[in-house]
Design a protein around this motif. Structure first.
Motif, PDB file in Angstrom:
ATOM      1  N   ARG A 136     -11.528  51.515  46.245  1.00 63.31           N
ATOM      2  CA  ARG A 136     -10.303  51.448  47.018  1.00 63.31           C
ATOM      3  C   ARG A 136     -10.433  52.267  48.304  1.00 63.31           C
ATOM      4  O   ARG A 136     -11.252  53.171  48.427  1.00 63.31           O
ATOM      5  CB  ARG A 136      -9.128  51.971  46.199  1.00 63.31           C
ATOM      6  CG  ARG A 136      -9.268  53.421  45.710  1.00 63.31           C
ATOM      7  CD  ARG A 136      -8.772  54.415  46.722  1.00 63.31           C
ATOM      8  NE  ARG A 136      -8.866  55.789  46.279  1.00 63.31           N
ATOM      9  CZ  ARG A 136      -8.735  56.830  47.086  1.00 63.31           C
ATOM     10  NH1 ARG A 136      -8.543  56.662  48.377  1.00 63.31           N
ATOM     11  NH2 ARG A 136      -8.820  58.061  46.617  1.00 63.31           N
ATOM     12  N   ILE A 138      -8.080  47.339  48.026  1.00 60.15           N
ATOM     13  CA  ILE A 138      -8.677  47.539  46.703  1.00 60.15           C
ATOM     14  C   ILE A 138      -9.700  46.443  46.506  1.00 60.15           C
ATOM     15  O   ILE A 138      -9.418  45.260  46.760  1.00 60.15           O
ATOM     16  CB  ILE A 138      -7.609  47.490  45.591  1.00 60.15           C
ATOM     17  CG1 ILE A 138      -6.651  48.676  45.742  1.00 60.15           C
ATOM     18  CG2 ILE A 138      -8.259  47.492  44.210  1.00 60.15           C
ATOM     19  CD1 ILE A 138      -5.435  48.598  44.864  1.00 60.15           C
ATOM     20  N   ALA A 189      -3.655  46.613  49.227  1.00 59.21           N
ATOM     21  CA  ALA A 189      -3.093  47.598  48.307  1.00 59.21           C
ATOM     22  C   ALA A 189      -1.570  47.554  48.290  1.00 59.21           C
ATOM     23  O   ALA A 189      -0.941  47.821  47.260  1.00 59.21           O
ATOM     24  CB  ALA A 189      -3.567  49.001  48.702  1.00 59.21           C
TER      25      ALA A 189
END
Length: 806
Positions: free
Chosen positions: A585, A590, A625
């Motif tokens: 990440r 991610i 994310a």
């Protein structure tokens, strides 16, 4: 000082089965090396006759790249032989420090060595023991030294029946089987092995127990696979493979002549000679300064000073099968040798009267030393027969601390601050806190005292932990086959929130809720990462075995996003039918690396860990994310899970039997090198560089590689995994530094800390076989105080004050 034949002995360089080697000074002030024979051997008239003949034979060798014998007295009570002295690293040391040679530099080396061998053969001799430690790299080029076992055919009658003379890995097959005469082809074979070693950084017949090396030598073929990596995939690499392959032929008649090798190497030479370039001349200058300091510190009243240089020491114990007729400079230093780290040379020399050195323990300047030593070091005729100190061991490419024995330079001994029984728990450091991660709970300790701050038990097994300043997130698989997240207050251990993503997550599609056993819904494994504003849990099924691939082939991986502070569910994403190999990440992305259903991977590491991606052939899925939406899927990208959109820099991997440097932005390989024998299965490499170096470790060897080229800068045996780099030091398991009896044993004595730039031993602690090593700040307010080293070994955690580089 003691004198022998007009030579004043200055310092003892080493001793072994045949005798001793001294640094000495002639009446003119010239430095020489003097070999003396043990008196009990001198009493053997047959040995004395052999010594007489070999001294006479060695004096007949003359060439620009060969050593010269100055004087000898076979009739003395202690027979002795004086040779010219030079300063420089051995070929083994140079390759270990600077890495394998490119084609042009290799050709210059080969031409010089071929010319040296031609001079030996012109005198009617065969060297028979060419190896990296018998080549000294000086200002004037590589010098072939040590003619202690060179013979004419007429002298073979003095050799015991069945005796084999030579060094494993460089000795010709016909000498092992006794089926051929030891003619010039013997030295051509050794020359081919030397050049293969210089081109790849490893012996062409591997390493390991002597009998295995000899077996590979007799049955071949030589390992030349690394030539293309070093020399480039062009015609030159193919030419080198053909030349070295013929030199290393099992049949002497199929090998080229020395003249043919010389002609080929001369044609491939490019630019200035290798030994005149700064990288090599820097090593030579360092040796000159060390010799200057050695002479300046030598007492005037004794000749029994045992000394060494900062980076080269006599290491190996005397082998059990050492013969009385082995040359003195191919045997190890005494076990009780004192090996000081010499100061930087600063003190002046007093001229006149043979250039007496001022006593007082200070060094001598290199400039004054060279002027005082005259042609012995600086002149065009300066050649030598003593490979500076480390060659006395007969070991190639191995430093004192790396060897199986010998006495290291000064280092600090680790002092335990506290110990604690921890069972199978593993230590983790974050800022001012020390944590113990066990299967059934997480515990926070005071790193300075070992006192428990809090403990969090888990009803199941912890699968992942992410530490933070304010919160600690714990992921566990519960006994009910569900996955749970708990967010703990880092200071108190009190749970701030917890969630079961498979059962209660409202973002999961409606058709998946309550659909039978939870293990069938989300698989039996999970991983966790925490970005700035999102916590991501990925669940998946294992595909590691054939049975699991059959039973889990319909199981996709699934990702769940949560607010890391409150536990509020943010998003859900379902991926492909695949096992998750790694989870990475940044603050806004991610990346999920997948192993496909059809893959047959190696046993995977934890997805949240430092997996190198080996065994993966699946895609790399990049999610936003903030909302979990798919941003990009990179086919085959799972091999390098850090290389996704927005990534920068270079990362290093040990995968597929190779070390690689990969540009994360382009996923292009900057350099690659094959792993040496014994490295493939357990090699670890530091992902990022420290001061221009990356470090690798196997079970019992640690190396530093140039981050830009992958060339070996230093290598140390006897120290290895686990590999931790912190504070300019490399930590790893190691053998007892001063115990000569640890040769070949497991590196389970304790922990070594070495200078990351040089490999020099800085600190050592007797910990037993360490299973985990963690280095962190001292703890307390803002982590003040000296750093700490936490070592888990045999179910006990021991904490030490961390060493510091001087």
């Amino acid at each position: 000082m003691e004198k022998l034949g007009g030579y004043r002995l200055v310092a003892l360089l080493g001793a072994g089965g045949m005798g001793r080697v001294h640094l000495a000074r002639a009446a003119s002030g010239r430095l020489v090396a003097v070999k003396t024979v043990h008196e009990h051997l001198a009493a053997d008239q047959r040995f004395r006759e052999r010594f007489r003949r070999e001294a006479a034979a060695a004096r007949s060798v003359a060439g620009p790249f060969t050593a010269a014998v100055l004087a000898a007295d076979p009739e003395a009570v202690r027979p002795w032989l004086a040779t010219e002295f030079c300063t420089g690293p051995t070929l083994g040391e140079a390759v270990a420090a600077l890495g394998p040679l490119p084609s042009g530099e290799l050709a210059a080396l080969g031409a010089a060595l071929a010319e040296a061998i031609a001079a030996v053969h012109a005198a009617g001799l065969v060297h028979r023991d060419l190896k990296p430690s018998n080549i000294v790299v000086t200002r004037d080029g590589p010098m072939v030294i040590d003619f202690g076992i060179a013979r004419t055919a007429a002298e073979e009658s003095l050799t015991d029946s069945g005796e084999v003379v030579g060094s494993p890995g460089f000795i010709a097959p016909e000498l092992l089987t006794g089926t051929g005469e030891p003619g010039p082809a013997v030295d051509v074979f050794a020359l081919g092995a030397l050049l293969a070693y210089a081109a790849t950084g490893r012996p062409p017949f591997g390493t390991g127990p002597v009998h295995q090396v000899l077996y590979r030598t007799m049955h071949g073929p030589a390992d030349l696979d690394g030539l293309a990596e070093t020399l480039g995939a062009r015609d030159g690499a193919a030419g080198w493979r053909e030349l070295l392959g013929s030199c290393l032929s099992q049949e002497p008649g199929e090998r080229p002549t020395v003249a043919e090798v010389l002609a080929a190497c001369a044609a491939w030479t490019e630019g200035d000679p290798w030994w005149e370039r700064e990288a090599v001349s820097g090593l030579i200058r360092r040796r000159e300064e060390e010799v200057a300091a050695l002479v300046a510190n030598a007492p005037e009243t004794t000749a029994t000073v045992t000394a060494t240089a900062t980076t080269a020491t006599a290491t190996a114990t005397e082998p059990a099968d050492t013969r009385a007729d082995e040359p003195a400079d191919a045997v190890p230093a005494p076990r009780d040798a004192t090996v000081p780290r010499l100061p930087a040379p600063t003190a002046p020399l007093v001229p006149g009267g043979g250039a007496t050195v001022v006593s007082g323990g200070r060094g001598a300047s290199r400039r004054r030393f060279l002027r005082w030593g005259g042609a012995a070091l600086a002149g065009g005729a300066a050649v030598g027969t003593v490979a500076w100190l480390s060659s006395l061991t007969g070991r190639d490419g191995e430093d004192a601390d790396a060897g199986a024995s010998g006495t290291p330079g000064p280092y600090a001994r680790g002092r335990a601050l506290w110990t604690r029984d921890i069972g199978e728990a593993l230590p983790m450091r974050y800022g001012e806190a020390l944590y113990l991660r066990a299967g059934d709970g997480l515990t926070r300790l005071d790193p300075r005292t070992g006192v428990v701050a809090w403990s969090h038990p888990v009803d199941g097994d912890i699968t992942d932990v992410v530490l933070g300043d304010e919160l600690v997130h714990v992921l566990s698989n519960r006994l009910s086959f569900s996955t749970e997240i708990a967010a703990l207050d880092a200071a108190t251990g009190v749970a701030k929130w917890s969630a079961d993503p498979m059962v209660n997550n409202p973002r999961r599609p409606l058709e998946l809720r309550g659909a039978g056993p939870t293990v069938a819904v989300d698989g039996n494994r999970s991983a966790l990462v925490v970005a700035e504003d999102v916590l991501c849990v990925v669940t998946y099924a294992s595909y590691s075995t054939a049975w699991e691939r059959r039973t889990n082939r319909e199981s996709p991986w699934r990702a769940y996003g949560y607010d890391p502070r409150t536990g509020a569910a943010l998003w859900f994403h379902q991926g492909a039918r695949a096992e998750v190999a790694a989870l990475r990440r940044t603050d806004d992305r991610i990346a999920v690396a997948a192993r496909t259903v059809s893959a047959t991977p190696a046993t995977p590491a934890a997805p949240g860990g430092n997996d190198d991606g080996s065994g993966t052939d699946g895609p790399l899925t990049v999610l936003r994310a903030a909302d979990g939406t798919l941003e990009r899927e990179i086919p085959g990208g799972a091999a390098y899970p850090e290389s996704y959109l927005g990534s920068r820099g270079v990362r290093h991997y040990a995968t597929g039997g190779r070390l690689k440097a990969v540009d994360l932005a382009t996923r292009r390989t900057r350099w690659t090198r094959d792993l040496s024998e014994g490295e493939t299965d357990d090699t670890t490499i530091t992902p990022t560089a420290t001061a221009g170096l990356v470090h690798t470790a196997t079970y019992d060897t640690t190396k530093a590689l140039d981050a830009d080229t992958g060339r070996t800068r230093w290598s140390r045996a006897g120290t290895g995994l686990p590999l931790v780099v912190a504070g300019g030091l490399v930590y790893g398991r190691g053998r007892a530094p001063e115990d000569a009896e640890t040769a070949g044993r497991r590196p389970d004595w304790g922990l070594h800390a070495r200078d990351a730039a040089t490999g020099d031993l800085v600190w050592a602690a007797e910990t037993g076989e360490a299973s985990a090593v963690v280095v962190g700040a001292g703890g307390g307010a803002a982590g003040t105080g000296p750093g700490l080293v936490h070592v888990a070994s045999g179910g006990v955690l021991t904490t030490y004050a961390a060493p510091e580089l001087s």
